[in-house]
Design an enzyme around this catalytic site. Structure first.
Site, PDB file in Angstrom:
ATOM      1  N   ASP A  42      -5.544 -24.986  25.474  1.00  0.00           N
ATOM      2  CA  ASP A  42      -4.221 -24.351  25.407  1.00  0.00           C
ATOM      3  C   ASP A  42      -3.142 -25.298  25.903  1.00  0.00           C
ATOM      4  O   ASP A  42      -2.063 -25.404  25.320  1.00  0.00           O
ATOM      5  CB  ASP A  42      -4.187 -23.114  26.307  1.00  0.00           C
ATOM      6  CG  ASP A  42      -4.880 -21.941  25.646  1.00  0.00           C
ATOM      7  OD1 ASP A  42      -4.953 -20.887  26.284  1.00  0.00           O
ATOM      8  OD2 ASP A  42      -5.342 -22.103  24.509  1.00  0.00           O
ATOM      9  N   LEU A  92      18.644   8.644   5.798  1.00  0.00           N
ATOM     10  CA  LEU A  92      19.004   9.547   4.707  1.00  0.00           C
ATOM     11  C   LEU A  92      18.935  10.984   5.182  1.00  0.00           C
ATOM     12  O   LEU A  92      18.071  11.326   5.988  1.00  0.00           O
ATOM     13  CB  LEU A  92      18.020   9.379   3.539  1.00  0.00           C
ATOM     14  CG  LEU A  92      18.073   8.084   2.749  1.00  0.00           C
ATOM     15  CD1 LEU A  92      16.881   8.000   1.801  1.00  0.00           C
ATOM     16  CD2 LEU A  92      19.377   7.985   1.959  1.00  0.00           C
ATOM     17  N   LYS A 125      10.640   7.717  -3.007  1.00  0.00           N
ATOM     18  CA  LYS A 125      10.837   7.467  -1.577  1.00  0.00           C
ATOM     19  C   LYS A 125       9.530   6.899  -1.035  1.00  0.00           C
ATOM     20  O   LYS A 125       8.548   7.623  -0.843  1.00  0.00           O
ATOM     21  CB  LYS A 125      11.222   8.750  -0.843  1.00  0.00           C
ATOM     22  CG  LYS A 125      11.602   8.475   0.595  1.00  0.00           C
ATOM     23  CD  LYS A 125      12.238   9.675   1.243  1.00  0.00           C
ATOM     24  CE  LYS A 125      12.793   9.337   2.610  1.00  0.00           C
ATOM     25  NZ  LYS A 125      11.838   8.767   3.544  1.00  0.00           N
ATOM     26  N   GLU A 187      11.477  -1.379   1.089  1.00  0.00           N
ATOM     27  CA  GLU A 187      10.430  -0.793   1.915  1.00  0.00           C
ATOM     28  C   GLU A 187       9.185  -1.669   1.826  1.00  0.00           C
ATOM     29  O   GLU A 187       8.695  -1.932   0.723  1.00  0.00           O
ATOM     30  CB  GLU A 187      10.145   0.624   1.375  1.00  0.00           C
ATOM     31  CG  GLU A 187       9.484   1.539   2.331  1.00  0.00           C
ATOM     32  CD  GLU A 187      10.465   2.249   3.286  1.00  0.00           C
ATOM     33  OE1 GLU A 187      11.662   1.873   3.339  1.00  0.00           O
ATOM     34  OE2 GLU A 187      10.013   3.164   3.986  1.00  0.00           O
ATOM     35  N   CYS A 425     -30.573  11.949  22.142  1.00  0.00           N
ATOM     36  CA  CYS A 425     -31.679  11.705  23.084  1.00  0.00           C
ATOM     37  C   CYS A 425     -32.040  12.927  23.927  1.00  0.00           C
ATOM     38  O   CYS A 425     -33.045  12.914  24.641  1.00  0.00           O
ATOM     39  CB  CYS A 425     -31.338  10.534  24.007  1.00  0.00           C
ATOM     40  SG  CYS A 425     -29.989  10.891  25.135  1.00  0.00           S
ATOM     41  N   CYS A 445     -30.395   5.807  25.014  1.00  0.00           N
ATOM     42  CA  CYS A 445     -30.145   6.756  23.919  1.00  0.00           C
ATOM     43  C   CYS A 445     -30.194   6.037  22.563  1.00  0.00           C
ATOM     44  O   CYS A 445     -29.486   5.044  22.352  1.00  0.00           O
ATOM     45  CB  CYS A 445     -28.770   7.392  24.124  1.00  0.00           C
ATOM     46  SG  CYS A 445     -28.225   8.356  22.713  1.00  0.00           S
TER      47      CYS A 445
HETATM   48  S1  IVH Z   1      17.972   4.071   0.493  1.00  0.00           S
HETATM   49  C1  IVH Z   1      21.595   4.065   3.110  1.00  0.00           C
HETATM   50  N1  IVH Z   1      15.905   4.172  -1.116  1.00  0.00           N
HETATM   51  O1  IVH Z   1      13.701   6.184   3.622  1.00  0.00           O
HETATM   52  C2  IVH Z   1      20.420   4.374   2.270  1.00  0.00           C
HETATM   53  N2  IVH Z   1      15.540   4.466   1.199  1.00  0.00           N
HETATM   54  O2  IVH Z   1      14.551   8.372   5.331  1.00  0.00           O
HETATM   55  C3  IVH Z   1      19.245   3.746   2.811  1.00  0.00           C
HETATM   56  N3  IVH Z   1      13.187   4.743   1.797  1.00  0.00           N
HETATM   57  O3  IVH Z   1      15.230   4.212   6.097  1.00  0.00           O
HETATM   58  C4  IVH Z   1      17.994   4.054   2.227  1.00  0.00           C
HETATM   59  N4  IVH Z   1      12.372   4.613  -0.233  1.00  0.00           N
HETATM   60  O4  IVH Z   1      13.209   3.244   4.869  1.00  0.00           O
HETATM   61  C5  IVH Z   1      16.336   4.257   0.152  1.00  0.00           C
HETATM   62  N5  IVH Z   1      14.161   4.203  -2.633  1.00  0.00           N
HETATM   63  C6  IVH Z   1      14.597   4.280  -1.389  1.00  0.00           C
HETATM   64  C7  IVH Z   1      13.704   4.475  -0.319  1.00  0.00           C
HETATM   65  C8  IVH Z   1      14.222   4.573   0.968  1.00  0.00           C
HETATM   66  C9  IVH Z   1      12.080   4.762   1.052  1.00  0.00           C
HETATM   67  C10 IVH Z   1      13.201   4.930   3.260  1.00  0.00           C
HETATM   68  C11 IVH Z   1      14.068   3.933   4.007  1.00  0.00           C
HETATM   69  C12 IVH Z   1      15.014   4.753   4.823  1.00  0.00           C
HETATM   70  C13 IVH Z   1      14.295   6.061   4.894  1.00  0.00           C
HETATM   71  C14 IVH Z   1      15.242   7.178   5.174  1.00  0.00           C
END
Ligand code: IVH
Length: 702
Positions: A42, A92, A125, A187, A425, A445
């Site tokens: 190290d 959101l 989403k 994401e 056991c 065991c």
């Molecule tokens: S738009 C300002 N689009 O959902 C708008 N978010 O619950 C920002 N997420 O933090 C988000 N799919 O991590 C957007 N197609 C998508 C998404 C998405 C997943 C996640 C994102 C956000 C979270 C909010």
């Protein structure tokens, strides 16, 4: 090489020396992290890093973003650097049904009537982690997590290992010059199949499995060592342009996403522009029913006003834009019959109750078994054999028995009682006061014996291919092995007599066993399953002392002073090595030709000789004397890893809260009783996401 020597390349051209150092560091990183076969100590490795850092500080023009000095995790327990987002990363608002969706449209139409008749972009989403990628002049320079929306964490080096994320944008011709800065949001996720494969490996290695793909993606991104992230299959869907400097003017969300796609970024193919709430809702219903056709998890549909000018006019509240909403799927639940409650025995003797269910399809897979965790959980849920139970998989891939359907309970039903004796056991099962787990303490065991051997042969330890649980059960039942040392006395003649073991499997197994003899000491220590000693501690010990002989020769106090060990682990190691039974296993390994040495180890022995044996006492460890209770699931650590990290820093990690508890770290689904008790006693409660901070500072995070 000694750290006191002048730097070997001091007289060289700095640019040349920088290249040389980076190559050497990359080589040693590979040896240490990928091959488990380090060639330098190290201290020597640190000297290379120090020299590189010094040159870069003196010649900032030679410092690059991909230099190992910028690598997250090059030094243990350093926090991820903070990144201030150029544009806040908002969340959101949610809608759960058609009425709520309609209410949202009505609300924003009152702000701007152009909403009536506007186009909506519908996107899946994705259930992963929000990520911000910054490209300067078309080159990827930074990745940051969402954090609190204003400040995230710099995970550039981890995200750089994600294959679908381009390091250079293929900026399309005809869209003007490449923007000075373009921030791409999206994401990061782990595909479901990759998640299942990872859990299979974790299970084989005797490590705790991840609860769902989201947790495993989070855990993989929060690795201090990017080479670990590189072994995890992560991907990303880009869904938004954040900051944009010196780029083309964009008019709609759909145009923004097609530009990102043209740049080579992964944009989900299922995006669709639709008109009016009915169409939006129909799309959402479709995806609710087809979500498991995809190899990634989704938990709803995000609806966005497509026109960016209209988006700007609608603006945002303090936490979310008004121009978008998440239409969330209801969690998936099914009912089925709980056929039996059984108890499994792990390698440490822990007795875990689990539900045997009438197989039911829920959350994209057929579920036949579900853990019930411990005795208290069964009692709290009041589930009984014969009950109709609700089984849920809400985003989580691990199924959960939510509870019984009381209206369907038969009059004859009786509460289930935890067995008094071990199902394997027949010896008494013991539950200590204040603990939630129950144990079989019989070292002989058969179930524990099997699990100990399975653990020894698992991927994180000896990695003996072909020696999984089924095979171990066979060879234990045939009387061929009773402890890990016996594996090395196996012979072809006796193995061929075992059912389903052809000559070729025997040959392969014996070869895999032979190969495993070259594993370094740290892996052997992991395989032996010494209580509290996980891979991190095993590596710290092996690197400090170099050989098992040296480890055996030192006192508890000396062991405890090794960074990452602490007195609880040290005592456990010494006890383990003092036991005649364990010594007998080690003697078998030595007789089989094991060297029980760590290549490049013995850093501590060398350092001590040079400094006259001056060791840092355990008092110097930052959690000395502090008792930390962990409850619930942490994203960054399995339960065992969390415990090992606390013990390794000199702290204690008991299973229950008392007056003496210094802090309670709270992960997902924490124990309600523990939380209540901590609150009652006024003990600081630390959010699981701040656990790393606690470990690195030794203080209660704000
Ligand atoms: S738009 C300002 N689009 O959902 C708008 N978010 O619950 C920002 N997420 O933090 C988000 N799919 O991590 C957007 N197609 C998508 C998404 C998405 C997943 C996640 C994102 C956000 C979270 C909010």
């Amino acid at each position: 090489m000694s750290t006191k020597d002048p730097a070997p390349g001091a007289s060289k051209d700095p640019a040349e020396r920088v290249e040389e150092l980076r190559a050497q560091i990359a080589y040693h990183n590979q040896k240490y992290h990928q091959e488990d076969a380090p060639e330098v100590s190290d201290a020597d490795f640190d000297a290379l890093m120090r020299e590189l850092r010094a040159i870069e500080e003196e010649h900032p023009d030679l410092a690059t973003a991909d230099s190992p000095t910028q690598q997250v995790g090059s030094a243990p327990l350093v926090l991820f650097a903070s990144v201030a987002h150029r544009v806040p990363m908002m969340s959101l608002d949610n809608a759960f049904d058609l009425d709520e969706l309609q209410a949202w449209v009505d609300r924003i139409a009152r702000i701007d009537p152009a909403v009536v008749g506007a186009d909506f972009q519908c996107e899946l989403k994705i259930d992963g982690l929000a990520m911000s990628l910054t490209y300067e002049d078309g080159r990827f320079i930074q990745a940051a997590t969402r954090g609190d929306g204003t400040t995230g964490e710099d995970v550039t080096h981890n995200v750089a290992t994600v294959r679908s994320i381009p390091h250079t944008l293929s900026w399309p011709k005809g869209r003007g010059p490449v923007p000075k800065v373009i921030e791409v949001r999206g994401e990061v996720y782990m595909p479901v199949t990759a998640f299942e494969e990872l859990n299979r490996r974790q299970l084989e290695a005797g490590l705790k499995i991840f609860a769902n793909p989201r947790n495993s993606a989070a855990g993989s991104l929060r690795q201090k060592d990017a080479s670990v992230t590189a072994t995890r299959e992560l991907s990303m869907w880009a869904y938004q342009v954040g900051a944009l400097e010196g780029g083309p003017e964009l008019h709609s969300q759909s145009e923004a996403l097609s530009l990102l796609r043209d740049c080579g970024l992964p944009v989900n193919p299922e995006i669709k522009v639709v008109h009016g709430v009915d169409e939006v809702f129909a799309l959402c219903t479709y995806w609710r029913d087809h979500r498991h056709d995809l190899d990634y998890e989704i938990d709803g549909v995000v609806v966005k006003v497509d026109d960016l000018a209209l988006q700007r006019r609608l603006g945002a509240t303090s936490h979310a834009p008004r121009w978008a909403i998440a239409l969330k799927f209801p969690p998936e639940e099914r009912t089925t019959t709980l056929l039996r409650i059984m108890v499994s025995i792990g390698r440490t003797g822990r007795a875990t109750p689990f539900a045997v269910l009438e197989p039911v399809f829920v959350g994209g897979s057929t579920v036949g078994l579900a853990t019930l965790h411990n005795e208290d959980q069964v009692r709290l849920k009041d589930v009984r054999p014969g009950d109709t139970v609700v089984v849920r998989k809400a985003g989580d891939v691990i199924p959960e028995v939510v509870g019984p359907v009381l209206s369907a309970r038969k009059r004859s039903s009786r509460p289930w009682h935890f067995p008094k004796v071990c199902p394997s056991c027949g010896e008494p099962l013991i539950r200590l006061e204040g603990e939630s787990d129950t144990f079989c303490t019989n070292i002989e065991c058969p179930a524990q014996r099997v699990q100990r051997i399975v653990h020894f042969a698992s991927r994180g330890a000896m990695d003996i291919e072909g020696l999984g649980e089924k095979r171990v059960v066979q060879i234990v039942e045939a009387g061929l092995v009773s402890d890990p040392g016996d594996i090395y006395a196996l012979e072809a003649e006796s193995l061929v007599a075992i059912e389903r073991m052809g000559a070729l499997s025997v040959e392969n197994l014996l070869r895999a066993i032979e190969e495993s003899k070259s594993r370094p000491l740290s892996r052997v220590l992991v395989g032996l399953g010494i209580r509290h000693l996980g891979p991190t501690g095993a590596r710290a010990l092996a690197r400090a002392y170099g050989t098992l002989e040296a480890v055996t020769a030192v006192s508890v106090e000396e062991l405890a002073a090794v960074e990452g060990i602490g007195s609880v682990i040290a005592e456990s190691v010494v006890d383990f090595l003092a036991s005649a039974g364990n010594r007998a296993v080690l003697d078998k390994l030595i007789a089989a030709g094991f060297t029980l040495a760590e290549p490049g180890g013995a850093t501590r022995a060398v350092a001590e000789a040079a400094s006259g044996g001056d060791t840092k006492g355990e008092d110097a460890l930052i959690l000395s004397g502090k008792s930390i209770v962990v409850t619930g699931t942490l994203e960054s650590h399995t339960r065992e890893e969390a415990e090992e990290a606390i013990l390794g820093l000199g702290g204690k990690s008991p299973g229950s809260v008392s007056k003496k508890t210094w802090a309670v770290v709270v992960g997902a689904e924490p124990g309600a009783a523990k939380l209540r008790k901590a609150e009652g006693l006024g003990i600081p409660i630390v959010d699981g996401s701040k656990f790393e901070e606690l470990l690195s500072t030794g203080e209660i995070p704000d």
